[in-house]
Design a protein around this motif. Structure first.
Motif, PDB file in Angstrom:
ATOM      1  N   LEU A 178      71.119  47.459 -15.241  1.00 20.57           N
ATOM      2  CA  LEU A 178      72.156  46.424 -15.168  1.00 20.57           C
ATOM      3  C   LEU A 178      73.110  46.546 -16.349  1.00 20.57           C
ATOM      4  O   LEU A 178      74.321  46.400 -16.198  1.00 20.57           O
ATOM      5  CB  LEU A 178      71.518  45.035 -15.139  1.00 20.57           C
ATOM      6  CG  LEU A 178      70.723  44.710 -13.870  1.00 20.57           C
ATOM      7  CD1 LEU A 178      70.206  43.290 -13.932  1.00 20.57           C
ATOM      8  CD2 LEU A 178      71.563  44.901 -12.617  1.00 20.57           C
ATOM      9  N   HIS A 179      72.563  46.844 -17.513  1.00 22.53           N
ATOM     10  CA  HIS A 179      73.416  46.995 -18.696  1.00 22.53           C
ATOM     11  C   HIS A 179      74.351  48.190 -18.571  1.00 22.53           C
ATOM     12  O   HIS A 179      75.495  48.153 -18.975  1.00 22.53           O
ATOM     13  CB  HIS A 179      72.547  47.143 -19.948  1.00 22.53           C
ATOM     14  CG  HIS A 179      72.084  45.822 -20.484  1.00 22.53           C
ATOM     15  ND1 HIS A 179      71.706  45.620 -21.794  1.00 22.53           N
ATOM     16  CD2 HIS A 179      71.919  44.628 -19.882  1.00 22.53           C
ATOM     17  CE1 HIS A 179      71.347  44.358 -21.963  1.00 22.53           C
ATOM     18  NE2 HIS A 179      71.456  43.734 -20.811  1.00 22.53           N
TER      19      HIS A 179
ATOM     20  N   GLY B 272      76.256  47.725 -14.649  1.00 28.92           N
ATOM     21  CA  GLY B 272      76.876  46.454 -14.296  1.00 28.92           C
ATOM     22  C   GLY B 272      75.932  45.540 -13.542  1.00 28.92           C
ATOM     23  O   GLY B 272      75.027  46.008 -12.843  1.00 28.92           O
ATOM     24  N   PHE B 273      76.186  44.246 -13.696  1.00 28.88           N
ATOM     25  CA  PHE B 273      75.305  43.255 -13.077  1.00 28.88           C
ATOM     26  C   PHE B 273      75.480  43.181 -11.562  1.00 28.88           C
ATOM     27  O   PHE B 273      74.693  42.568 -10.865  1.00 28.88           O
ATOM     28  CB  PHE B 273      75.546  41.882 -13.701  1.00 28.88           C
ATOM     29  CG  PHE B 273      75.069  41.816 -15.128  1.00 28.88           C
ATOM     30  CD1 PHE B 273      73.716  41.655 -15.402  1.00 28.88           C
ATOM     31  CD2 PHE B 273      75.949  41.959 -16.189  1.00 28.88           C
ATOM     32  CE1 PHE B 273      73.259  41.620 -16.709  1.00 28.88           C
ATOM     33  CE2 PHE B 273      75.490  41.937 -17.493  1.00 28.88           C
ATOM     34  CZ  PHE B 273      74.146  41.758 -17.770  1.00 28.88           C
TER      35      PHE B 273
END
Lengths: 816, 595
Positions: free
Chosen positions: B422-423, B426-427
């Protein structure tokens, strides 16, 4: 000799023989046809009888109320009912092809009865004009009818299945026509009915939109009949001549002067070869030439035209007048020496153990097959069972001497005769000739049998002829349901199932639908359970209100289309909360609903998830909304305000945090919101809209590339980015902007936590081998070292392949 | 060479199936008289290119368009849509119609669903209040031949729909497709299935047979002897492994779509740069038929030999001591030159990828994961990929491989890797992770892995000594025999019974049944054991086995099956049925794309 007595019953007309065997003695007891209006259906169909209200008749020991009686052709009563229809005198009554009895009364109202004397279809009216003018006369054919009013107008119904009365062109008559006949639509050029009116000394042909004058000067016609093929007209003139003319009136084919100028009561075609004229006491059969044949009757008769002859109904008997078939003539004609006759004769000798049998056979050796065939055919034309037997025995005897004769022909005839004899039995009362049977076809015959509830016979015939018994059993089941209002559901179901299992693949759904229509919903539900075709079962379950069962069955079927059908049905019927409850208990239905709602009912889906406590799913929906918002913002290049997005994400985070399982998602959503805020700040401070929408790693890289190391460090700290990742990100970012000094400085800050690999790869990635070499020596892991050296050699390997394949291409280029 | 494959060499009459589909399509076109604008959904259009020439559609008065959100610009007053009955496509059509209405245009609309009308699609039109403006129809295209031994239902999302969305519609589709085949080739008497979806298909097949029986008495002996159904879910390891056969590699690197690849013109050697060229790939190309299923290294060798022999011949020709007949032979050989040239160019293009060290390290790590030897090494490798922000699809492929073979990841590394993903990416990937977990592809470890047991029992990873065995399918992945194909091998050889214990370790039920029409009873008596029926080649007749992969099949697996049937003493041919040809990327992409 027996053969002589057969031919003795024949009459010769011109060069053709006619016979008139009695097929039934009528079972109806005392009957006087003159007092009644009678409608007889062709193809040995039923007979409807009602007291004629246009005549003054004496009442015997009977009720004054008129009754409609329906008999089979043998005069066995099938049904009767009291005639109490309003609308005036009955002016027309006839059977349609589907055995619907059509009754037309004076005011133009049409009533329809089935063979059970029950109203089977709603009544309809021939229209306002008929009502005002009164109907005088009706002429019927197959499934249609025309009627004439007192105002000399003509109205028509072309198909009783879909009755749409229409008015034909106005013949503009002052007097009522002398006689009327119709040419059926199937025989006219344009496919519409054509009405022939005898008017003055000519005939008018009336159609829907035209009136045409025909045969001017042909003499006034008193009576007309159209031939079975619609091509000829038999007409009786006012001066007592019988004319046969084509329906276009182009010429006179034959003419015969009768002794009487009084028009006959009835006129009918007997096949295509002769015309019957009936006056009281006398029936006259007129052929193309030669003397007519005279039959005398001391009781009234009714002529019932069939395709291959005429049935003659009197008070006491039913006869069938037909031309003697050629095969029968060849056998029974007096003095016949045709092979078939000799074969028949041989059988007689054989039965008497006479050696002449052999002699006969020798004489006809060459034409034996022809003889056998004739005997079989003749058997088919017989109504008398013992004569059928004798003829078939003769055929069988001959067949023994000619092996090549097709076996099927004999067998098929036997089968056909069994069927014919069965239906000719007076209890059944369908006196079909073999020609009529072939024209009618077996399925139609079976349809007629079940129509009069002879299900067992119909089933036996189906089985005997290897036809699918589905129609019969289906009809039986439906009839049984209608007739068994006193039997309880469970018992009736058992009775039905016992028979239904005879027929594989029968549609239980159809029977269930009938049960439902008959007001037996519970029975219907029990029957549907046996239906194997889900596609039929499910809609029916819905129609009887069994939604839950429908849902179960649809789910089991594996056909999701049915599940959707049920889901939408329930959705429409129930309140949302009820609907949610029902759906949520069924995983497949729920998932399909969600699929649909995801595409087209976003808000409704949210309600569903909320009401069923699937909070994480709501959260994901909210996240999706937030991302869509971003897409729209990007597309519109709109305001950089991230407020609404962040609010959505925070809502989602709250929902995630409700359950322990979503701990990870909850944290992620929290970080997501935090990132957006931070990116927003960065965009404001750098005045560059390049941060929102990128990941944490991307944000760090962008900061470093922009030279904003402080911001990068801040992001790193905010999101607790690990050292390992930090080194990769920073090394790559610095290499991207080819800031080799900073890279070197970075490498010397401290011993990198993951070794020097990030530095080497960043340099190689930026395609700077000299820089890479700086760090390669620092690699400690031998594996990493070797990998990198392969990488440095990789170029060589590639060059080799290109060089090699280049030579191939050379070859190719030379030749192409 | 045409993109529509030649089916003459098929072990079964597939041409008739294709001809029927062609005829049905043309009839549909003829049903709508006069000029019309035919709007096809692009995915379907791709599939149709394997079925019928577009020129034939145009001959029938159709102006062709692709379906998209954009309104249709056309002069025709009749607009005909030919679309798969897929929910998200309906909104395009209704928006087109509404757009026309708002402009006051009066047109006739026809919507033909492939393969059939569905309640849910029509519901969309009802809700949008355009239902009454449309005449509906069906184009019952359930299955179509992709090559002489491959049939596809062309369902893109079966895997995702079944495992994540809970939408099992495609199972019915597959059942119906097989049932349709049975109408042409007879009721298949032996059925083996493994997996939840496969078992459901068997159910559906049986109820379809009950509803609309294939009359086995007028068909004679069934042409297909055995049906083997395998869920993709049963073997998610194989599609995650990088394919190494020529065809597999082409698919992994340049994507084979509808039996063709599209490459830059420069790859093929022509000089126009930047232009894309479409190269059809199917059995009609004799050289391709020979090399498509070989390991890429072998392909390079074969091509080299061909080229050298050609070069030698050329040298001989130049030496002018040739007789006329020898020259003639040479000229004949020249005919194959364009084929050689084409494949040399493609191979060369592939080699630019396979030469990279990252390619080799990836193969190494795949092998390490499969051998379940060094979890930490694998973990770190994936971690590093994430840190380097390599394409996310590559990360997921290895992650799925790691998770599936280990029956999940330990909680700590599971959460850590997810956070790093995610980091780094992207979320927006939160739903992807959630879906992967839901599908059981990347999940928390809850029980001990049984992969080693399966692998040992089925000899998925041959020992060093066995690796040299040229008769084993493990060559396909340089030392890994695809699990799915091993199952097929067992299913044919001795049925499920011998590997019952192993099957229980894999997801979903398994079943083994005999079926057929009224004559089935006697058929079973005549064939006391399935084995004797299949393994022995009596009267030179080869038994035919239909292997259906529910959720997709890779080219590597197809290659393995072809390899099996070409082995000596194997008395059967395979027809491969699938919902779609897939590879690791396409499966994961369908999960990643959230809409």
């Amino acid at each position: 000799m027996a053969a002589v007595s057969v031919a003795a019953e024949w009459q010769l007309l011109y060069n053709r023989y006619y016979r008139k065997p009695e097929i039934y003695s009528m079972q109806w007891g005392r009957m006087d046809l003159t007092r009644h209006r009678v409608a007889c259906a062709p193809f040995g169909g039923p007979i409807a009888v009602i007291r004629d209200d246009s005549k003054i008749v004496q009442l015997y020991a009977e009720s004054a109320r008129r009754k409609l009686h329906i008999f089979n052709s043998a005069g066995v009563l099938l049904a009767s009912t009291v005639w109490d229809r309003p609308g005036g005198r009955l002016v027309g009554m006839a059977w349609t092809d589907d055995h619907v009895l059509v009754c037309v009364v004076q005011d133009g109202t049409v009533y329809r009865y089935d063979v059970h004397a029950e109203i089977c279809a709603p009544q309809f009216s021939m229209g306002k004009e008929c009502f005002e003018q009164s109907v005088v006369e009706c002429v019927f054919w197959g499934n249609g009818m025309v009627c004439l009013t007192e105002g000399n107008r003509i109205f028509c119904v072309s198909d009783f299945k879909n009755p749409k009365p229409c008015k034909l062109a106005d013949p503009a008559l002052e007097d009522y026509p002398l006689c009327v006949a119709v040419i059926e639509p199937q025989y006219t050029m344009h496919g519409n009915v054509e009405v022939l009116l005898g008017v003055g000394d000519h005939v008018l042909a009336v159609e829907e939109d035209s009136v045409q004058q025909l045969g001017a000067g042909v003499d006034p016609l008193q009576k007309m009949a159209v031939s079975p093929n619609g091509k000829y007209l038999a007409a009786f003139t006012h001066d007592g001549r019988l004319l046969v003319i084509p329906t276009d009136f182009s010429r006179i084919i034959s003419e015969y002067s009768c002794e009487s100028t009084l028009p006959p009561e009835q006129i009918a075609w007997c096949g295509m070869d002769s015309v019957l004229l009936y006056w009281e006491d006398m029936l006259l059969m007129v052929g193309p030439t030669g003397d007519p044949v005279r039959y005398l009757y001391d009781e009234p008769i009714i002529l019932i035209p069939e395709g291959d002859g005429v049935r003659i109904l009197s008070n006491s008997v039913m006869e069938f007048l037909q031309r003697v078939p050629d095969s029968t003539v060849s056998i029974f004609q007096i003095g016949s020496t045709r092979p078939a006759a000799l074969l028949y004769d041989a059988l007689e000798h054989f039965d008497r153990r006479s050696a002449k049998a052999d002699e006969n056979l020798r004489m006809i050796r060459a034409s034996l097959p022809e003889a056998v065939k004739a005997c079989i055919d003749a058997a088919g034309h017989e109504f008398d069972v013992s004569r059928q037997c004798t003829l078939l025995r003769a055929a069988s005897y001959g067949r023994a001497f000619c092996s090549q004769f097709p076996r099927d022909y004999f067998q098929d005839m036997c089968k056909t005769l069994r069927v014919l004899n069965a239906v000719r039995n007076h209890e059944i009362g369908i006196p079909l000739s073999i020609q009529q049977y072939k024209l009618l076809t077996t399925p139609v015959l079976i349809g007629r049998l079940i129509n009069v509830y002879h299900h067992l016979l119909a089933l036996q015939i189906s089985e005997y002829l290897n036809l699918n018994p589905e129609v019969v059993i289906m009809h039986w089941a439906c009839t049984k349901i209608s007739a068994s209002s006193s039997i309880n559901d469970t018992d009736l179901l058992e009775i039905l199932l016992d028979k239904l299992k005879l027929c594989k693949g029968i549609s239980y759904a159809e029977i269930a639908a009938h049960a439902d229509n008959s007001g037996r919903r519970k029975l219907a539900a029990m029957l549907i359970d046996h239906e194997r075709r889900s596609s039929k079962q499910v809609p029916l379950l819905l129609s009887i209100g069994e939604e839950d069962t429908a849902l179960v069955k649809a789910t089991e079927s594996g056909d999701n289309d049915l599940v959707y059908l049920v889901v939408f049905h329930i959705w429409q019927k129930k309140m949302p909360l009820d609907f949610f409850g029902t759906i949520n208990a069924r995983p497949l239905a729920r998932d399909l609903f969600i699929m649909y709602a995801r595409c087209y009912k976003h808000e409704f889906l949210k309600d569903f998830f909320l009401s069923t406590g699937q909070l994480q799913d709501v959260a994901f929906l909210l996240l999706k909304e937030s991302w869509e918002l971003e897409m729209n913002l990007l597309a519109n290049k709109g305001s950089p305000l991230q407020g609404p997005r962040i609010r959505l994400i925070e809502q989602a985070q709250k929902l995630f945090s409700e359950t322990k399982e979503q701990n990870f998602e909850s944290k992620a959503a929290e970080e997501h919101a935090k990132l957006l805020r931070l990116q927003h700040e960065l965009e404001v401070s750098t005045k560059q809209a390049i941060f929102v929408g990128s990941s944490i790693s991307d944000t760090i890289r962008t900061c470093i590339v922009l030279g904003n190391h402080r911001a990068a460090t801040r992001v790193r700290a905010e999101f607790k980015v690990s050292d390992k990742r930090w080194y990769w990100l920073k090394a790559f970012a610095l290499a991207t902007v080819r800031d080799w000094d900073s890279l070197e400085k970075f490498s010397k800050e401290k011993r990198p936590p993951g070794g020097y690999k990030p530095f080497v790869e960043a340099c190689i990635d930026a395609d700077d081998k000299t820089e890479a070499l700086k760090y390669i020596s620092k690699l400690t892991d031998p594996r990493e070292k070797s990998e990198v050296s392969i990488h440095m050699h990789f170029v060589k390997c590639e060059t080799f392949f290109i060089a090699y394949s280049g030579s191939v291409l050379n070859v190719i280029l030379i030749f192409l | 060479m045409a993109q529509i494959p030649n089916l003459d060499n098929s072990p079964i009459n597939l041409s008739s199936i294709r001809e029927q589909s062609q005829k049905e399509l043309l009839n549909i076109l003829k049903n709508v008289r006069g000029k019309k604008c035919l709007v096809i959904d692009p995915k379907l259009g791709g599939s149709l290119s394997l079925l019928i020439q577009t020129s034939l559609l145009k001959e029938n008065g159709a102006e062709l368009r692709h379906l998209s959100a954009e309104p249709i610009q056309t002069e025709c007053s009749k607009v005909m849509y030919l679309i798969r009955s897929q929910l998200n496509l309906m909104k395009f059509i209704s928006s087109h119609i509404q757009n026309d209405l708002s402009k006051g245009l009066q047109k006739e609309y026809f919507v033909y669903f492939v393969p059939r009308r569905t309640v849910v699609c029509e519901k969309v039109f009802e809700e949008e209040k355009v239902h009454h403006l449309i005449t509906f129809g069906e184009y019952p295209l359930y299955i179509m031949p992709l090559d002489e031994d491959v049939l596809s239902c062309e369902l893109d999302h079966t895997f995702r729909e079944c495992l994540i969305d809970g939408d099992t519609s495609s199972l019915w589709h597959v059942g119906k497709a097989i049932h349709k085949l049975e109408f042409s080739f007879g009721v298949i008497p032996n059925v083996r299935a493994k997996g939840k979806g496969s078992a459901k298909i068997v159910d559906i097949l049986n109820s379809l047979q009950a509803e609309e029986p294939v009359n086995s008495s007028d068909m004679g002996t069934p042409e297909i002897n055995t049906l083997i159904l395998i869920d993709r879910e049963v073997d998610m390891v194989t599609p995650m492994c990088f394919q190494l056969t020529y065809e597999g590699l082409l698919d992994e690197i340049v994507q084979v779509n509808n039996g063709a690849v599209e490459v830059d013109a420069s790859v093929i050697g022509t000089q126009q740069d930047g232009k894309k060229i479409k190269i059809p790939l199917n059995s009609s190309d004799k050289l391709y038929k020979e090399i498509r299923d070989l390991h890429f290294e072998e392909v390079v060798q074969v091509l080299r030999e061909r080229a050298t022999s050609m070069q030698k011949d050329y040298a001989d020709v130049k030496s002018t001591s040739q007789s006329v007949s020898e020259l003639k032979d040479f000229v004949k050989k020249l005919n194959s030159l364009p084929e050689i040239a084409r494949h040399v160019s493609l191979a060369q293009h592939l080699q630019t990828f396979t030469c990279k060290p990252s390619f080799h390290s990836r193969l190494d790590i795949e092998q390490t994961i499969l051998e379940l030897q060094n979890y930490d090494l694998c973990f770190e490798y994936i971690e590093e990929m994430i840190h380097k922000q390599e394409p996310i699809i590559h990360v997921f492929r290895l992650l799925v491989l790691l998770s599936v073979s280990n029956s999940g990841l330990p909680k700590k590394s599971f959460d850590y890797l997810r956070r790093e993903i995610l980091h780094s990416y992207g979320f927006e990937h939160m739903p992807t992770l959630y879906n992967l977990e839901k599908a059981g592809l990347v999940k928390r470890q809850e029980s001990k892995s049984n992969w080693l047991m399966i692998s040992k029992a089925l000899q998925l990873i041959p020992s060093e000594s066995e690796a040299a065995n040229p008769n084993d399918i493990s060559y396909i992945f340089s030392g890994y025999a695809p699990l799915s194909i091993r199952l097929v091998q067992h299913a044919i050889r001795s049925g499920w019974r011998s590997i019952e214990e192993i099957l229980k370790l894999l997801p979903g039920p398994h079943l083994d049944l005999k079926r057929g029409g009224s004559t089935s009873g006697s058929a079973i008596d005549r064939v006391p054991s399935f084995q004797s029926n299949l393994d022995r080649v009596t009267d030179g007749h080869r038994a035919l086995v239909l292997v259906v992969f529910v959720g997709g099949v890779t080219f590597a697996e197809i290659a393995a099956l072809r390899f099996l049937s070409s082995q000596d003493g194997m008395g059967y041919d395979f027809i491969i049925g699938t919902t779609k040809i897939i590879n690791g990327n396409t499966v994961l992409e369908s999960i990643i794309s959230t809409n």
